[in-house]
Each structure stands twice: as C-alpha cells, then as structure tokens.
Enzyme design. Sequence first.
Site, PDB file in Angstrom:
ATOM      1  N   ARG A 125     -55.295  36.003  -6.042  1.00 27.64           N
ATOM      2  CA  ARG A 125     -54.310  36.595  -6.970  1.00 27.64           C
ATOM      3  C   ARG A 125     -54.712  37.976  -7.463  1.00 27.64           C
ATOM      4  NH1 ARG A 125     -54.223  31.274  -9.018  1.00 27.64           N
ATOM      5  NH2 ARG A 125     -52.531  30.132  -8.064  1.00 27.64           N
ATOM      6  N   LYS A 147     -49.342  51.998  -4.510  1.00 25.45           N
ATOM      7  CA  LYS A 147     -48.405  51.272  -3.641  1.00 25.45           C
ATOM      8  C   LYS A 147     -49.175  50.681  -2.461  1.00 25.45           C
ATOM      9  CE  LYS A 147     -43.999  53.577  -4.423  1.00 25.45           C
ATOM     10  NZ  LYS A 147     -42.960  54.417  -3.800  1.00 25.45           N
ATOM     11  N   GLU A 189     -46.402  65.804   3.615  1.00 26.48           N
ATOM     12  CA  GLU A 189     -46.427  65.372   2.205  1.00 26.48           C
ATOM     13  C   GLU A 189     -46.917  66.506   1.300  1.00 26.48           C
ATOM     14  OE1 GLU A 189     -45.057  62.702   1.124  1.00 26.48           O
ATOM     15  OE2 GLU A 189     -45.102  61.204   2.718  1.00 26.48           O
ATOM     16  N   LYS A 230     -49.160  64.242  -7.976  1.00 30.53           N
ATOM     17  CA  LYS A 230     -48.811  62.819  -7.887  1.00 30.53           C
ATOM     18  C   LYS A 230     -49.254  62.086  -9.155  1.00 30.53           C
ATOM     19  CE  LYS A 230     -48.391  58.868  -5.033  1.00 30.53           C
ATOM     20  NZ  LYS A 230     -48.414  58.248  -3.756  1.00 30.53           N
ATOM     21  N   GLU A 240     -41.884  53.243 -10.376  1.00 26.34           N
ATOM     22  CA  GLU A 240     -40.744  53.899  -9.730  1.00 26.34           C
ATOM     23  C   GLU A 240     -39.397  53.493 -10.341  1.00 26.34           C
ATOM     24  OE1 GLU A 240     -41.235  54.514  -5.450  1.00 26.34           O
ATOM     25  OE2 GLU A 240     -39.076  54.415  -5.251  1.00 26.34           O
ATOM     26  N   ARG A 244     -40.733  58.732 -10.661  1.00 29.35           N
ATOM     27  CA  ARG A 244     -41.485  58.530  -9.415  1.00 29.35           C
ATOM     28  C   ARG A 244     -40.576  58.621  -8.188  1.00 29.35           C
ATOM     29  NH1 ARG A 244     -46.665  54.568  -8.124  1.00 29.35           N
ATOM     30  NH2 ARG A 244     -46.932  55.304  -5.996  1.00 29.35           N
ATOM     31  N   ASN A 248     -39.898  60.654  -3.433  1.00 32.18           N
ATOM     32  CA  ASN A 248     -39.188  60.302  -2.192  1.00 32.18           C
ATOM     33  C   ASN A 248     -38.415  61.482  -1.620  1.00 32.18           C
ATOM     34  OD1 ASN A 248     -40.122  57.679  -2.398  1.00 32.18           O
ATOM     35  ND2 ASN A 248     -38.415  57.074  -3.715  1.00 32.18           N
ATOM     36  N   HIS A 251     -37.467  61.710   1.993  1.00 26.95           N
ATOM     37  CA  HIS A 251     -37.747  60.398   2.586  1.00 26.95           C
ATOM     38  C   HIS A 251     -36.502  59.633   3.012  1.00 26.95           C
ATOM     39  CE1 HIS A 251     -41.802  61.150   1.318  1.00 26.95           C
ATOM     40  NE2 HIS A 251     -42.231  59.963   1.706  1.00 26.95           N
ATOM     41  N   HIS A 255     -37.148  58.652   6.496  1.00 32.98           N
ATOM     42  CA  HIS A 255     -37.342  57.245   6.916  1.00 32.98           C
ATOM     43  C   HIS A 255     -36.350  56.867   8.009  1.00 32.98           C
ATOM     44  CE1 HIS A 255     -39.708  55.430   3.281  1.00 32.98           C
ATOM     45  NE2 HIS A 255     -40.499  55.934   4.204  1.00 32.98           N
ATOM     46  N   HIS A 267     -45.137  59.711  10.041  1.00 32.30           N
ATOM     47  CA  HIS A 267     -44.367  59.685   8.788  1.00 32.30           C
ATOM     48  C   HIS A 267     -44.197  61.089   8.199  1.00 32.30           C
ATOM     49  CE1 HIS A 267     -43.036  58.302   4.872  1.00 32.30           C
ATOM     50  NE2 HIS A 267     -44.004  59.003   4.312  1.00 32.30           N
TER      51      HIS A 267
HETATM   52  N1  GLY Z   1     -45.288  57.980  -1.553  1.00 27.48           N
HETATM   53  C1  GLY Z   1     -44.430  57.875  -2.668  1.00 27.48           C
HETATM   54  C2  GLY Z   1     -45.013  57.145  -3.827  1.00 27.48           C
HETATM   55  O1  GLY Z   1     -46.194  56.825  -3.821  1.00 27.48           O
HETATM   56  O2  GLY Z   1     -44.311  56.850  -4.760  1.00 27.48           O
END
Ligand code: GLY
Length: 364
Positions: A125, A147, A189, A230, A240, A244, A248, A251, A255, A267
């Site tokens: 967990r 993430k 990025e 960031k 997010e 946040r 994107n 993206h 994507h 990517h």
């Molecule tokens: N790569 C986008 C984020 O970490 O929110």
Amino acid sequence: MTPVPRTIRVDAASRTYDVVVGSDILDGLGTRLPSACEADAAFVVTDSNVSPLYLRRTIDALEAGGLRTSSLTIPAGESHKRLDTFGSILEAMAEASLTRDSVVVALGGGVVGDMAGFAAATYMRGIKVVQVPTTLLAMVDSSVGGKTAIDLDAGKNLVGAFLQPSLVIADVETLRSLDPTVFADGLGEVIKHAVLADRDLFDSLSRTPLTKDTDAKTLIDVVARNVAIKRDVVNADEREQGIRQTLNLGHTIGHAIEAAAGFELGHGHCVAAGLCCVTRATEALGWTTKGTAKAVERLVAQQGLPTDSNIPHDQLVSFATHDKKRHGDSVNLVVVHDIGRCDVRRVTLSDFARIVELGCGVNA
Ligand code: GLY
C-alpha cells in the site's frame, strides 16, 4: 571545474522533497538518500539500456551509504510499460524481502520512473521512491511531480497513482550517453515549459540550441529552470484540478499523434508537433499574439523536432476524444496567449475538430 549542484525544493501537498541537479553527483546518491528518507534497504529498478551504464555505480553508491541493495533490470521501451512488467517488478520486490522501511530507486528514463514509481505506490500500500532520471525528458518532467502510471491496450498511462518521490537526483553527465534522438525528445518538454512560463529561456534556447554536449553548467541551469517551473505548478495543484493542466500544453494533439503513430515517435517529439499545431490554430483564431506560432516552429525545428503531423484529421480527433483528459463532450485545451503566458480553455469537440483542421497538416 565541476559546477556546483542546484537544489530545487518541491513543496507539494503530500510531501516536501529536494530535486538535486548537478554534474557527477550519481556517486553521492548513498550520502544524500539517508538524509532525505529513512530506509534500511534499496531496490533499484532500471532498464536494459541503462543497466550496463549506471547500475553498478548506483548500487555501489547506495551500499556505501549503508543500504542493503538489490535490483531488477526490465526490458527497455514504452512497449514494456505494461501490467505484466509491473507484476514482475512487484514479484521481484517481494522476493527481495522489501518492507515498508525499504525504498525503490528508479534509475532511468520516463518509462522506468513511471513503472517503478507505480510499483512503490502500490507495494504494501505504498513505500518510498527516489527518482534518478537519466534522460532529459525524465529530468525536466516525469521524475518530478509524482505522477506514476502504466499503459493499457485502451491507452497510455490509464492506470496509475500519485506518489511524490522522497528525493530526485539528476546527474546531467548521464545525458552524454543518450542517443541524440532520445535527448531531443526531452527538448519537446523543455520548449513546452519555456512557452508556458519562461520567455528568457525561450529566447536563450532560440539563440543557442541545447545538445547533449552542451557544457555542464548550462545543462544544470536549463534542467533546474525547468524543474522550478514544474515545481511552482505542482506546489499549487498537486492533483491536476486546476493550474497543473497547463503542463498539458501541446499534449491533447501530441497524445493523439503519439497514439495514431502507434507510439513509434517519442513523446517529446509528439508534444513539440502538438504545440506547433495548437499554436498555429489558436493564432489563426485570434487567441494568440501574432508571430508566436512562427517563433515556436522555428525553435522546435532548430532543436530537431517535428513542427507538424500528416496524420489525417479525423484520426487525430478520434484519438484525442478517447484521451483520459476529455470531459464529456469537451476537452480542456491549453492556449498560448504569448510566449510565457498560457491558460486553459474548455472547448467543445466540434471546436477541437476545427482547431485540428486549422493547425495540423499545414506544413506537413
Ligand atoms: N507531465 C505533466 C504533469 O506532470 O502534470
């Protein structure tokens, strides 16, 4: 002379931690880790590309820091970011008798960081993870912010968790061994961050492109500036729910290009193309200052990245509408107003189709 490392402190809602960016700092991992998190054992997850280059040094560094250390090498590549590889990481963690007092060390690029992070988030967990990114993309983006994820047949990153690392160690010397295409992937990025929030960085990259052979001091500076951008976003919105989403940028279309191209294109390459497409379209709609799209295209091309995609529009729209970032019959699109100034706008799927029409396939 070796440049002094830079430390960026991330103060996310769930955890505060340092991102250390430096040159030749990998061997100091065992010294830094114990002050960042208490652990008696470390489990290094790496991949078949990185293992021959940096695994031994990483194990030696951790053992020198007093940690009982074991490791697992997984096959390299996005195609292995799947449930079965994830399962094999968990089984290996159990076999190594890891407990809640152990730490997972993710040594590699974005795929390793995402999978090792997700394994740490779920084993017993949740145990701690330290990220040791070895690609530019992982240093400036995926190792920071918590993430973690794996892919499903239905799409990329569809299963995952938020787990902030306890420490991030980014040794820019590891960038020297990258294939130039993999290095360039991270630049997608980097350019995204510059367009989002740092006009100085945008201008300085436009004057002097970044390569894997750029001097260590400049590499450290660029990576640290990206991490700071960031960090500011993650500190304000870890999960997010709001700001946040600006990360994107590029993206939604990126994507879609990535999925339509069967994940053959990196990517960061897809994000760069997506960024150019969306900026061309929003400029045509009058939402973006005139000349911005040309400036972005110039920098993207200069850094060896694609500025467009020749994938049919209906395919791009279809992939984008299956993305997990869709909300009912609309998508949240990040719009560039000017270099360094962006916000999020909700657009209907039919407006999005118009944006694809206006911005994609124009120069392809
Ligand atoms: N790569 C986008 C984020 O970490 O929110």
